[in-house]
Design a protein around this motif. Sequence first.
Motif, short mmCIF file in Angstrom:
data_model
loop_
_atom_site.label_atom_id
_atom_site.label_comp_id
_atom_site.label_asym_id
_atom_site.label_seq_id
_atom_site.Cartn_x
_atom_site.Cartn_y
_atom_site.Cartn_z
N SER A 1 0.83 -1.20 0.00
CA SER A 1 0.00 0.00 0.00
C SER A 1 0.86 1.25 0.00
O SER A 1 0.56 2.23 -0.71
N LEU B 1 -12.18 -4.12 5.41
CA LEU B 1 -11.07 -3.19 5.21
C LEU B 1 -10.10 -3.32 6.37
O LEU B 1 -10.46 -3.08 7.52
N PRO C 1 -4.17 -3.16 1.69
CA PRO C 1 -5.17 -2.46 2.51
C PRO C 1 -5.06 -0.96 2.35
O PRO C 1 -4.00 -0.41 2.05
N LEU C 2 -6.19 -0.28 2.56
CA LEU C 2 -6.24 1.17 2.42
C LEU C 2 -5.76 1.81 3.71
O LEU C 2 -6.42 1.74 4.74
N LEU D 1 -6.46 3.48 -4.97
CA LEU D 1 -7.63 3.04 -5.73
C LEU D 1 -7.54 3.42 -7.20
O LEU D 1 -8.15 2.76 -8.05
N ARG E 1 -5.15 7.06 -0.13
CA ARG E 1 -6.13 6.02 -0.46
C ARG E 1 -6.66 6.20 -1.88
O ARG E 1 -6.88 5.23 -2.61
N ILE F 1 -12.74 -5.52 -5.77
CA ILE F 1 -12.32 -4.67 -4.64
C ILE F 1 -11.94 -5.52 -3.44
O ILE F 1 -10.95 -5.24 -2.74
N ASN G 1 -7.48 -1.53 7.75
CA ASN G 1 -6.85 -0.22 7.64
C ASN G 1 -5.70 -0.02 8.62
O ASN G 1 -4.94 0.92 8.47
N LEU H 1 -17.23 1.77 -1.75
CA LEU H 1 -16.56 1.78 -0.46
C LEU H 1 -17.31 2.66 0.54
O LEU H 1 -17.41 2.32 1.73
N VAL I 1 -8.17 -5.17 -1.80
CA VAL I 1 -7.90 -4.62 -0.47
C VAL I 1 -7.36 -5.68 0.48
O VAL I 1 -6.78 -5.33 1.51
N GLU I 2 -7.52 -6.94 0.15
CA GLU I 2 -6.90 -7.98 0.97
C GLU I 2 -5.40 -8.00 0.76
O GLU I 2 -4.63 -8.28 1.70
#
Length: 457
Positions: free
Chosen positions: A70, A205, A110-111, A122, A118, A102, A207, A154, A106-107
């Motif tokens: 990320s 998510l 992660p955001l 994306l 972020r 998505i 995060n 999201l 995100v797995e």
Amino acid sequence: PPSPPPVYSIVYNSRGCPEVFIPPPAVPPIPPSPYAEPPATPPDLPPRETAESCARRLFYQEKCVPQDASMTLASSIPFDEEVSYHYMGYFNFDNYQLDDAIRVFVERAPLIGENTAREKILSHLSKHLYETNSTLRTQLHSPDNIHTMVCALLMLNTDLHGGMVEKKMTFPQFEANLRSTDIAAVDKSLLKDLYNGIKYKPIILNNRPVEEQQPPKPAPKIEQYENMVHKRGPLVKKDFRLSSGKRPGIFKRGWKRYDVELRGSKLTFSKGGATVEVKCFHCLASRFMVHRHRHCVMILQCADERQFLLQARDDTDVQEWMHAINKVAAMFSALPMAAPVSNSRKFQPHSLPMSRTRCSLEEQLNNHMSQVDKLTQEYDSLIKEQNGSVSPSVDWYQRKNYLEREKEKFEEYAHLLTQLLYPETEAELKSPSLGRTAPNRMSYKRAVQKNVSPVNV
């Protein structure tokens, strides 16, 4: 041959007298020694990792964590942008629905970070979906439209499953939010499928970075608070009510300064070598709002109906003392016992035990909350009984004042134990306003005549 004449010049010193200046002869350079060691060569550095190998290592998480990917996707460094391009090439989103893509993305990445970071993460996903997924390219027509739909899904996921919004977003509201964008002409069935996909299968998510994902702390135990000093400091005390409910003698109502210590479940007042202990079982400390000559005063109500006025240094000190006393009472107070049995119709309150409870803190919290529900039901039934009668009796006022006081006390106990056991969650029971106005001097006879309730008996 004759030597050349010396080169000199005439200069003037600080006193203005001329002087002759002859420069020193030139010194020839020293030749290098044959025994000197040669200069050390720099060590051979390992070759720099290529963008392709770095992207492969990030995707398969070799000696790294998902948050590293990320951070690379959110970076603006040219090398990181090249790594991001090769990293996205490892995802195969052909024939994927947008919500499923998505979830997979995100797995792996992660955001994290601010909104700008972020959004950049994306944007990589949106461009890759437009290039690899022909179905989405036909339905949404551009990478910007795909990016808008990703952000909308999201936000919908946060609204439906975040737990912070009471009224969840409906499909007509979700559709109305997209009308002002470029994807307003998208097929309604597609929006309906995406809405149901988020509604029945939320996007998880992750995060928080790995270093912040610490195991949950163990719940505090009541044994660790038995000999703890919760609060210590000076207070000015005045006896306000005796255990019989009467005021003390006129010569015993003075204000006296004490050194007070709250250790375990005992509140100790010390002065001149003499000590007085007050057990905090079923005590309630609250703010005494109105006093003619003193400020920062609180009232302490004990289980044996005694009442003390305590003056602290400032408002902050008052709040700290109230919080400490009520928390100790909430932790150590046992459940009230049944009221005494008598053939008299006079109101008899419940007996309050003056011993430490044997329950854990979790059981104490459940007991206090059950007491709040029980007292609320009794209070409501008492008010309904009064609505049918003409004039209330003295017994009715006694019962009403008792239920109000006990309900307020157990609400404060439940609130403090919830804060102690679950500090990250908001307490379901709001802390009551523990303020006290000046005592009402009206007698019961006059109160019955005026149909009002006397406060302090």
